[in-house]
Design an enzyme around this catalytic site. Sequence first.
Site, PDB file in Angstrom:
ATOM      1  N   LYS A 280       0.835  -1.201   0.000  1.00  6.27           N
ATOM      2  CA  LYS A 280       0.000   0.000   0.000  1.00  6.27           C
ATOM      3  C   LYS A 280       0.869   1.250   0.000  1.00  6.27           C
ATOM      4  CE  LYS A 280      -3.936  -1.834   2.647  1.00  6.27           C
ATOM      5  NZ  LYS A 280      -4.978  -1.630   1.617  1.00  6.27           N
ATOM      6  N   ARG A 354     -10.332 -11.661   2.091  1.00  8.25           N
ATOM      7  CA  ARG A 354     -11.158 -12.730   1.523  1.00  8.25           C
ATOM      8  C   ARG A 354     -10.397 -14.057   1.521  1.00  8.25           C
ATOM      9  NH1 ARG A 354     -11.724  -9.338  -3.924  1.00  8.25           N
ATOM     10  NH2 ARG A 354     -11.341  -7.693  -2.404  1.00  8.25           N
TER      11      ARG A 354
END
Length: 507
Positions: A280, A354
């Site tokens: 990020k 996920r």
Amino acid sequence: MRFALDRREAAQGNVDAIAVGLPGRAEKEDAFPRALAREDQAYGKLLSASWDHREIRGKRKEITTFHRPDGKGRLLLVGLGPRTGVDAETVRNAAAEAVRALKGRGARTLGFKLAAFVSEQCPPEAAVRAIVDGASLGSYEFLRYKSAHEGVVEETTVFLGDEFAREEAPLRKAMEQEEALDETVLWTRDVANVPADTATPEWLAEQARELGKELGLKVTVFDEKKLAEMQCGGILGVGGGSSHPPRLIVLEYAGGARSGKTVAVVGKGITFDSGGLSIKPAAGMSLMKFDKSGAVAVLGIVRAAATLKVPPRVIGVMACAENLPGPSAYRPGDVVRTHSGKTIEVLNTDAEGRVVLSDALGYVVERYRPDEVIDLATLTGACVVALGPDIAGLFANDEALAQGIVEASRATGESVWRLPLTDTHREMVKSEVGDVRNSTELREAGALTAAAFLETFVGKTAWAHLDIAGPAWTEPSTARFVASYLNRGATAFGVRLVTRYLQGAAR
Ligand code: BES
Ligand code: ZN
Ligand code: ZN
């Protein structure tokens, strides 16, 4: 904070300050509200004087302080906004604003005049609950790393007065229940606020074990060796880049009803999300200590379920890992095999939530065959873009479950908005080389394709997914747009919502 109920009028109580709600004043309304005549008298008619001077308007967030002429008391007039809009959420906010206004101002005890917070949409029992919520949640501060702090209100009393004295018993019960629930919310915020240097997957496991001992719950912790035996390639992949190995944590509450249903509550527990090799940008990365909020909410939900003895059996599952780009980190292009046997093509290591949930969902569905599964995850930035800082995205494959969650949302003020899940989204997560891919590499429908991915791992089980990336945390930039009882940092979003759902879910 301690709470008490008092049958007397607020003006008769021995408290440092009393809070009185004041609904918004209509343009042409000129008479001072008769309901406040007693307080006006006790305060040397200063309330009606400032009304006549049009100093007080009853606008939301408007707080005016009066001192008794004899110096023996303080009164806070708390604006409630338009009279027709006074509901439980208004009262939660008003109570929070009152305790906050007194922070560092020498008031240890605060009384609420119940009659001034009751409306058509907020009957006495709801008002008592809302006052408890606002006062306890609104005065929360994360103090673990503070060497000094200003005094806050320590004791809140709700004064029933002549009007409600007869309803003392049910109101007392409502107060005690809400107090117990809110105590868990504060405890949950304290856990969720701890940064990643301390809050590692093993530390979260330790919190779960301690909670289990305290409440007599069965707690099982699967470490990295056990996870390898269980073929949990998803959570192992995500946790591979960190020196703090992953943990799958399971807590079991047996249920209050003899033949209730089993509800599994599953949470994303990324103790820090750097993005991994798909790293990020630096700006805002510190927020990513919040990425364990779903799993910590599960801890809180199980704690509340056991404390309040909700009817269903509850299986709490926390999927905990740290997403770092270490030497054995998983890579873009890897294919991992999950507990269910389904494979995931990893296209972006930053779509890790996920991936850990795939094992947790697959495991709980296979091992416990629950009637319903609810998962909570700070899953996508896309959901925050869509719904903003205070609404969670709700996805479900079962109408009754979705409806139950929407009703719990109305009752608790924790907002959700249902989002769709269609074959388009299911198609978008299909993989060329494996069963599903963890990223579409498109900007379209980011929250929806994440939900479609998760759906793959619950089979036909009734399932609801809450994307809590927005409401799990309050940043300084959004604080003034969200409810006043949400402190900076962790909100423990989901604890009140899902606990409320479980309370109503008999079978
Ligand atoms: N934890 C983040 C989601 C997130 C991002 C929450 C920003 C709040 C603010 C999650 O793991 C993530 O990074 N998701 C990616 C998914 C993408 C790579 C498919 C996202 O939302 O950008
Ligand atoms: Zn991520
Ligand atoms: Zn994440």
